[in-house]
Write a protein that holds these residues in place. Structure first.
Motif, PDB file in Angstrom:
ATOM      1  N   GLY A   5     -29.772   1.188 -24.019  1.00 23.87           N
ATOM      2  CA  GLY A   5     -29.913   0.863 -25.431  1.00 23.87           C
ATOM      3  C   GLY A   5     -29.884   2.083 -26.327  1.00 23.87           C
ATOM      4  N   GLY A   6     -30.225   3.244 -25.767  1.00 28.37           N
ATOM      5  CA  GLY A   6     -30.170   4.476 -26.543  1.00 28.37           C
ATOM      6  C   GLY A   6     -28.850   5.210 -26.386  1.00 28.37           C
ATOM      7  N   ILE A   7     -28.187   4.997 -25.250  1.00 26.74           N
ATOM      8  CA  ILE A   7     -26.950   5.728 -24.968  1.00 26.74           C
ATOM      9  C   ILE A   7     -25.735   5.055 -25.592  1.00 26.74           C
ATOM     10  N   ARG A   8     -25.658   3.748 -25.473  1.00 28.53           N
ATOM     11  CA  ARG A   8     -24.436   3.053 -25.866  1.00 28.53           C
ATOM     12  C   ARG A   8     -24.396   2.812 -27.376  1.00 28.53           C
ATOM     13  N   VAL A   9     -24.083   3.866 -28.111  1.00 33.11           N
ATOM     14  CA  VAL A   9     -23.982   3.803 -29.567  1.00 33.11           C
ATOM     15  C   VAL A   9     -22.533   3.473 -29.930  1.00 33.11           C
ATOM     16  N   PRO A  10     -22.297   2.421 -30.710  1.00 34.75           N
ATOM     17  CA  PRO A  10     -20.913   2.065 -31.049  1.00 34.75           C
ATOM     18  C   PRO A  10     -20.233   3.158 -31.863  1.00 34.75           C
ATOM     19  N   GLY A  11     -18.951   3.288 -31.656  1.00 35.26           N
ATOM     20  CA  GLY A  11     -18.141   4.198 -32.463  1.00 35.26           C
ATOM     21  C   GLY A  11     -16.997   3.437 -33.097  1.00 35.26           C
ATOM     22  N   LEU A  12     -16.740   3.679 -34.369  1.00 40.69           N
ATOM     23  CA  LEU A  12     -15.656   3.012 -35.093  1.00 40.69           C
ATOM     24  C   LEU A  12     -14.607   4.049 -35.485  1.00 40.69           C
ATOM     25  N   LEU A  13     -13.379   3.800 -35.106  1.00 38.99           N
ATOM     26  CA  LEU A  13     -12.301   4.723 -35.422  1.00 38.99           C
ATOM     27  C   LEU A  13     -11.149   3.981 -36.083  1.00 38.99           C
ATOM     28  N   GLY A  22      -8.156  -3.487 -34.090  1.00 34.57           N
ATOM     29  CA  GLY A  22      -8.812  -4.540 -33.343  1.00 34.57           C
ATOM     30  C   GLY A  22      -9.028  -4.258 -31.876  1.00 34.57           C
ATOM     31  N   ALA A  23      -8.657  -3.076 -31.423  1.00 30.89           N
ATOM     32  CA  ALA A  23      -8.837  -2.742 -30.012  1.00 30.89           C
ATOM     33  C   ALA A  23     -10.321  -2.558 -29.710  1.00 30.89           C
ATOM     34  N   TYR A  24     -10.716  -2.943 -28.501  1.00 33.56           N
ATOM     35  CA  TYR A  24     -12.108  -2.809 -28.059  1.00 33.56           C
ATOM     36  C   TYR A  24     -12.136  -2.047 -26.745  1.00 33.56           C
ATOM     37  N   ILE A  25     -12.892  -0.978 -26.707  1.00 35.39           N
ATOM     38  CA  ILE A  25     -12.979  -0.135 -25.514  1.00 35.39           C
ATOM     39  C   ILE A  25     -14.414  -0.139 -25.031  1.00 35.39           C
ATOM     40  N   ASP A  26     -14.616  -0.605 -23.822  1.00 33.50           N
ATOM     41  CA  ASP A  26     -15.964  -0.690 -23.258  1.00 33.50           C
ATOM     42  C   ASP A  26     -16.176   0.426 -22.235  1.00 33.50           C
ATOM     43  N   GLU A  27     -15.811   1.626 -22.608  1.00 33.74           N
ATOM     44  CA  GLU A  27     -15.975   2.785 -21.735  1.00 33.74           C
ATOM     45  C   GLU A  27     -16.862   3.806 -22.443  1.00 33.74           C
ATOM     46  N   PRO A  28     -17.920   4.259 -21.799  1.00 33.12           N
ATOM     47  CA  PRO A  28     -18.768   5.270 -22.438  1.00 33.12           C
ATOM     48  C   PRO A  28     -18.052   6.613 -22.512  1.00 33.12           C
ATOM     49  N   THR A  29     -18.147   7.241 -23.649  1.00 34.93           N
ATOM     50  CA  THR A  29     -17.602   8.581 -23.831  1.00 34.93           C
ATOM     51  C   THR A  29     -18.746   9.473 -24.307  1.00 34.93           C
ATOM     52  N   SER A  30     -18.415  10.657 -24.743  1.00 31.59           N
ATOM     53  CA  SER A  30     -19.458  11.615 -25.095  1.00 31.59           C
ATOM     54  C   SER A  30     -19.051  12.384 -26.343  1.00 31.59           C
ATOM     55  N   ASN A  31     -20.046  12.886 -27.076  1.00 28.74           N
ATOM     56  CA  ASN A  31     -19.742  13.777 -28.199  1.00 28.74           C
ATOM     57  C   ASN A  31     -18.965  15.008 -27.728  1.00 28.74           C
ATOM     58  N   ARG A  67      -9.751   3.653 -18.367  1.00 26.31           N
ATOM     59  CA  ARG A  67     -11.021   4.201 -17.926  1.00 26.31           C
ATOM     60  C   ARG A  67     -11.170   5.630 -18.407  1.00 26.31           C
ATOM     61  N   SER A  68     -12.400   5.984 -18.727  1.00 31.18           N
ATOM     62  CA  SER A  68     -12.699   7.351 -19.133  1.00 31.18           C
ATOM     63  C   SER A  68     -12.487   8.297 -17.960  1.00 31.18           C
ATOM     64  N   LYS A  69     -12.185   9.557 -18.268  1.00 33.40           N
ATOM     65  CA  LYS A  69     -12.039  10.569 -17.228  1.00 33.40           C
ATOM     66  C   LYS A  69     -13.389  11.024 -16.675  1.00 33.40           C
ATOM     67  N   HIS A  70     -14.471  10.601 -17.313  1.00 29.21           N
ATOM     68  CA  HIS A  70     -15.793  11.005 -16.853  1.00 29.21           C
ATOM     69  C   HIS A  70     -16.204  10.167 -15.638  1.00 29.21           C
ATOM     70  N   GLU A  71     -16.095  10.741 -14.461  1.00 29.73           N
ATOM     71  CA  GLU A  71     -16.635  10.051 -13.293  1.00 29.73           C
ATOM     72  C   GLU A  71     -18.161  10.100 -13.326  1.00 29.73           C
ATOM     73  N   PHE A  72     -18.690  11.248 -13.800  1.00 31.06           N
ATOM     74  CA  PHE A  72     -20.131  11.416 -13.948  1.00 31.06           C
ATOM     75  C   PHE A  72     -20.443  11.763 -15.405  1.00 31.06           C
ATOM     76  N   LEU A  73     -21.523  11.201 -15.912  1.00 30.44           N
ATOM     77  CA  LEU A  73     -22.072  11.601 -17.203  1.00 30.44           C
ATOM     78  C   LEU A  73     -23.529  11.997 -16.980  1.00 30.44           C
ATOM     79  N   PHE A  74     -23.904  13.149 -17.517  1.00 27.42           N
ATOM     80  CA  PHE A  74     -25.244  13.686 -17.320  1.00 27.42           C
ATOM     81  C   PHE A  74     -26.031  13.524 -18.617  1.00 27.42           C
ATOM     82  N   HIS A  75     -27.136  12.799 -18.531  1.00 30.37           N
ATOM     83  CA  HIS A  75     -27.922  12.475 -19.715  1.00 30.37           C
ATOM     84  C   HIS A  75     -29.196  13.317 -19.724  1.00 30.37           C
ATOM     85  N   TYR A  76     -29.366  14.076 -20.797  1.00 31.16           N
ATOM     86  CA  TYR A  76     -30.493  14.994 -20.905  1.00 31.16           C
ATOM     87  C   TYR A  76     -31.558  14.469 -21.862  1.00 31.16           C
TER      88      TYR A  76
END
Length: 209
Positions: A5-13, A22-31, A67-76
Motif C-alpha cells: 500500500g505504500g510502494i504501489r503509488v500510481p503514476g500518470l504519464l 488509455g494504456a495500463y501497466i501493472d509493473e512496479p518501477t522505481s524513481n 515486464r520491467s527489467k527489474h528482477e529484484f527491487l530493494f526497498h529501504y
C-alpha cells in the motif's frame, strides 16, 4: 512504509503520439528509472564510472515489452534494507521478503501514532528470522506470510534473495556527507544577483592598481 500500500503509488504519464492513450501497466518501477529514461530520450550517454540501478522505461511505456527489467527491487526504510521483491523471469509469482516490521503504537493499531512516525532501527522494529515471505501474485495485501509448511520452495527463495542482497550491497558506494558543514554553510559567491521580483543588479569588479 514498504508494504504494498505504500510502494504501489500510481503514476500518470501523457505523451501524445508516443505513449498510447488509455494504456495500463501493472509493473512496479522505481524513481531510479527516471534518470536513465531521460538520458536515453536526450540521446546522451549514461555515466560509466558507477552502477546505474535504474532502467529505461520507454520500452515498457510504449508496450514493446510487458515486464520491467527489474528482477529484484530493494526497498529501504531510511538507510536500512527493509524488504526485497523478486519477480523471476520464468515465473508469474512475485515474491516479497520482509526483514523487519515497525512496532506499531498503540500495540493494537496499524501505525506509529504515539510517535507520529515509524522508525527503522533498534527497539522501534521487530526483526524477523527467518524473514517474512509473501507471494504477491496470490496475496497482494500481504495478509498471509508463507512458511516452510505452506511453501515448499521457502528456503530456496530466501537463498536466492539473500544472494541478490549480497550482490546489491557490494555494488553500493558511500557518497560525501550531504549535511557536512561545507555543504550547509552559506556561500554568497554562489548566490544569484537577481530574483524574479527584482531586476538584476550588475556587479562591478574593481581591481586596485
Amino acid at each position: 512504509m514498504n508494504w504494498e500500500g505504500g510502494i504501489r503509488v500510481p503514476g500518470l504519464l501523457r505523451w501524445p503520439g508516443v505513449i498510447q492513450a488509455g494504456a495500463y501497466i501493472d509493473e512496479p518501477t522505481s524513481n531510479m528509472d527516471i534518470f536513465p529514461t531521460i538520458v536515453k530520450l536526450a540521446e546522451a550517454q549514461l555515466p560509466s564510472d558507477r552502477i546505474i540501478d535504474g532502467h529505461d522505461l520507454m520500452p515498457l511505456l510504449q508496450g514493446k515489452v510487458t515486464r520491467s527489467k527489474h528482477e529484484f527491487l530493494f526497498h529501504y526504510c531510511n538507510a536500512y534494507l527493509n524488504a526485497v521483491r523478486w519477480h523471476p523471469g520464468n515465473s508469474e509469482s512475485v515474491w516479497k521478503v520482509v526483514f523487519f516490521t515497525p512496532n506499531f503504537s498503540p500495540e493494537d493499531s496499524n501505525g506509529c501514532y504515539d510517535s507520529h512516525v515509524c522508525f527503522c532501527h533498534g527497539g522501534f522494529i521487530t526483526q524477523h528470522d527467518p524473514p517474512l515471505l509473501f507471494d504477491l501474485s496470490r496475496d497482494p495485501e500481504e495478509k498471509f506470510p508463507l512458511t516452510p509448511e505452506t511453501e515448499s520452495r521457502f528456503y530456496e527463495i530466501l537463498r536466492v534473495v539473500h544472494l541478490a542482497v549480497d550482490n546489491h550491497s557490494r555494488s553500493l558506494r558511500p557518497v560525501p556527507d550531504q549535511l557536512s558543514w561545507d555543504n550547509l554553510l552559506w556561500k554568497p559567491w554562489l548566490q544569484v544577483c537577481c530574483s524574479s521580483l527584482l531586476p538584476c543588479i550588475p556587479i562591478k569588479t574593481v581591481v586596485p592598481g
